[in-house]
Design an enzyme around this catalytic site. Sequence first.
Site, PDB file in Angstrom:
ATOM      1  N   HIS A 329     -26.998 -13.584 -46.336  1.00  0.00           N
ATOM      2  CA  HIS A 329     -26.818 -13.474 -44.641  1.00  0.00           C
ATOM      3  C   HIS A 329     -27.292 -15.030 -44.089  1.00  0.00           C
ATOM      4  O   HIS A 329     -27.916 -15.726 -45.063  1.00  0.00           O
ATOM      5  CB  HIS A 329     -27.489 -12.686 -44.013  1.00  0.00           C
ATOM      6  CG  HIS A 329     -29.124 -12.517 -44.057  1.00  0.00           C
ATOM      7  ND1 HIS A 329     -29.785 -13.319 -43.530  1.00  0.00           N
ATOM      8  CD2 HIS A 329     -29.849 -11.719 -44.679  1.00  0.00           C
ATOM      9  CE1 HIS A 329     -31.114 -13.131 -43.587  1.00  0.00           C
ATOM     10  NE2 HIS A 329     -31.071 -12.290 -44.542  1.00  0.00           N
ATOM     11  N   CYS A 347     -33.956 -11.350 -49.015  1.00  0.00           N
ATOM     12  CA  CYS A 347     -32.705 -11.597 -48.940  1.00  0.00           C
ATOM     13  C   CYS A 347     -32.053 -12.860 -49.469  1.00  0.00           C
ATOM     14  O   CYS A 347     -33.152 -13.748 -49.722  1.00  0.00           O
ATOM     15  CB  CYS A 347     -32.101 -11.432 -47.680  1.00  0.00           C
ATOM     16  SG  CYS A 347     -32.284  -9.461 -47.141  1.00  0.00           S
TER      17      CYS A 347
END
Length: 409
Positions: A329, A347
């Site tokens: 992301h 992430c």
Amino acid sequence: MSRIRRHTPLRRRPVRNAAIVGTAVLAAALTACSGGSGGSGDGKGGAADLAGAGKKAEISVNLTGQQAKAGEPVKVTLAAGKLQEVTVTDAKGGKLAGKTGADGRTWTSDRVAAPGTTYAVEAKDDKGSTAKAGFTTAAADKVNKLSLSPGKDTTVGVAQPLSIVFDHPVKNKAAVEKQLKVTTSDNTLGSWGWMEDYSGKSRVDWRPKDYWKSGTKVTLEADLNGVDSGSGWFVKDYKTGFTVGRNQVVKVDLDNHRLKLYRDGAVVKDIPVSGGTPGGDKRSWRGKAVLMAKEGTINMNSETVGLGDAYNKMVDYSMRLTWSGMYAHAAPWNAQYFGNTNHSSGCIGMSDSNAKELYGTVQVGDPFEIVGDDTKGPQAVNNGYGEWNLSWEQWQKKSALTGGSTSGA
């Protein structure tokens, strides 16, 4: 004075087709063509037709009455002669296909009788005689349903498996797996594998031996109506299909802090990234993950993944890789670390512009191949689509059927 008693001849009752439903043998009257030998020629099949046609056909059916047992094949047996045709039809017009045995007298349906269903049976013998019967199966005391992924008529990446999650536990795994038919346009080799889904429910996935070939068309027919899962009956069939899209693979090197998108083997994007912070629970997973969903802008809260109050923010261009919360992301707050340091909560972060471009290019089902020394290790097989972290031999062993692998012919 004597009384005279007159003798009145007994009236003959008209001949009717006899259809007795039950364990007893069912006999059915002959039917005759209009103008047949011995008939009146009006096509109504009166007594003369019966007299000239021969012996009545007699059949027995293994399922009888109004509470017949579901989940059993329908078996029709002819008392004498040879079966020419058997049809078993439900109230909606659906038919059970079947085969006649070597003796010519016994017919067995390919599929089982479904619960809560009324069936009409009609059999014809080699003399032109017809017999009929009927029965209704008992209703299901508990129904099992399922969800299919990917969605019908979608286009997905080369690593996307077929995935089925069941509402209730599946105890009769082999019986269920036998009814799952995968058809592909290029005879792709693959196998089913059973697991407990991340949600705790029963799940079975069909994974090719290797990544799909771009352009492959895939169809799944789950002919489950009438199958007992062991904790509930299936009362319908399911079908889905999808097409494999562009040949794309995302390769993430956490040691060198780079993400590269390959299309047909050539690099089309090279993006600086930052992965999970080494040395603890914030490390990233490594191995082969599959892009599960493109979720756009979502709220990410560290408390939902067991990381305390480390973060709670809206995140753009979110691409889910695991159920446990690993995404690729946009992470503009981490800009100073892109390309040089792993400094995230697990992430794979990148700039807004790079995230936007990648988000618009990747497909659900694209593989993310992640390498790096200081990581948590490969994700579990049920944490998203982690089956690609098993060897082909390991994956085949997760099938409930002997041999495991099947060709998607």
